[in-house]
Design a protein around this motif. Structure first.
Motif, short mmCIF file in Angstrom:
data_model
loop_
_atom_site.label_atom_id
_atom_site.label_comp_id
_atom_site.label_asym_id
_atom_site.label_seq_id
_atom_site.Cartn_x
_atom_site.Cartn_y
_atom_site.Cartn_z
N LYS A 47 0.86 -1.18 0.00
CA LYS A 47 0.00 0.00 0.00
C LYS A 47 0.90 1.24 0.00
O LYS A 47 1.87 1.31 0.75
N ASN A 48 0.57 2.19 -0.85
CA ASN A 48 1.39 3.39 -1.03
C ASN A 48 0.90 4.48 -0.09
O ASN A 48 0.07 5.31 -0.47
N GLY A 49 1.40 4.46 1.13
CA GLY A 49 1.01 5.46 2.13
C GLY A 49 -0.49 5.45 2.37
O GLY A 49 -1.07 4.39 2.59
N ASN A 50 -1.12 6.61 2.31
CA ASN A 50 -2.56 6.72 2.52
C ASN A 50 -3.35 6.67 1.22
O ASN A 50 -4.56 6.84 1.21
N LYS A 51 -2.64 6.46 0.11
CA LYS A 51 -3.31 6.42 -1.20
C LYS A 51 -3.96 5.05 -1.41
O LYS A 51 -3.48 4.04 -0.90
N ASN A 52 -5.02 5.03 -2.20
CA ASN A 52 -5.67 3.78 -2.55
C ASN A 52 -5.00 3.18 -3.78
O ASN A 52 -5.61 3.03 -4.85
N GLU A 53 -3.72 2.87 -3.59
CA GLU A 53 -2.94 2.27 -4.66
C GLU A 53 -1.81 1.43 -4.06
O GLU A 53 -1.44 1.60 -2.90
N LYS A 55 2.21 0.05 -4.53
CA LYS A 55 3.50 0.44 -5.09
C LYS A 55 4.39 -0.80 -5.14
O LYS A 55 4.46 -1.56 -4.17
N ILE A 68 2.90 1.28 -10.06
CA ILE A 68 1.77 1.77 -9.26
C ILE A 68 0.50 1.13 -9.82
O ILE A 68 0.26 1.18 -11.03
N PRO A 70 -3.66 1.04 -9.08
CA PRO A 70 -4.81 1.53 -8.31
C PRO A 70 -5.59 0.36 -7.69
O PRO A 70 -5.70 -0.70 -8.31
#
Length: 151
Positions: A47-53, A55, A68, A70
């Motif tokens: 999970k890329n930090g707080n993003k809904n994606e 990495k 990346i 989504p």
């Protein structure tokens, strides 16, 4: 069974605190890709930090443009949403599949949970049609449990 023989090797890699987390994750990828004949691309997505994606993390195999992804897109993105294992015996039959290579025939993705939260996954592509069994799922769940202790 090869998986039983690999478990102690995975544990040894994970517990080797002379290496960084990423070095250990890469070593796990290398071990699996080398020892399991039908594992042709082995990597981790997180999970890329707080993003809904997701990495891309350490991996072994052909380079990929999919650094990346989504949530909800492709097999990995679906696992990020469903929190469940996803075994794809034939990628050509999946309408939400992100093609990385024309040689890939099958894919398996197993989520990694830390404190009950899906924080990433192991993703394995195979150039062999329908190679994954329940034994692969159970072994990769074991790998993910061990990896979770690193994170």
């Amino acid at each position: 069974m090869i998986f039983e023989a690999l478990k102690p090797q995975v544990e040894t890699i994970i517990t080797n605190d002379t290496k960084t987390t990423n070095e250990r994750l890469l070593d796990v990828c290398k071990l699996l890709e080398k020892q399991v004949s039908y594992y042709n691309w082995v990597g981790f997505y997180f999970k890329n930090g707080n993003k809904n994606e997701l990495k891309l993390g350490p991996y072994v195999g052909e380079p990929t443009d999919h650094t990346i992804i989504p949530f909800g897109k492709g097999i990995c993105g679906q696992v990020a949403v469903s929190n469940e294992n996803f075994v794809v015996p034939d990628v050509s039959a999946q309408d939400n599949y992100i093609a990385c290579s024309i040689t890939v025939k099958a894919e398996i993705v197993i989520p990694i949970f830390v404190n009950g939260e899906n924080i990433g996954q192991i993703d394995i592509d195979s150039n062999t049609a329908n190679p994954f069994t329940e034994a692969d799922e159970r072994f990769l769940e074991f790998v993910c449990q061990k990896v979770a202790k690193l994170l």
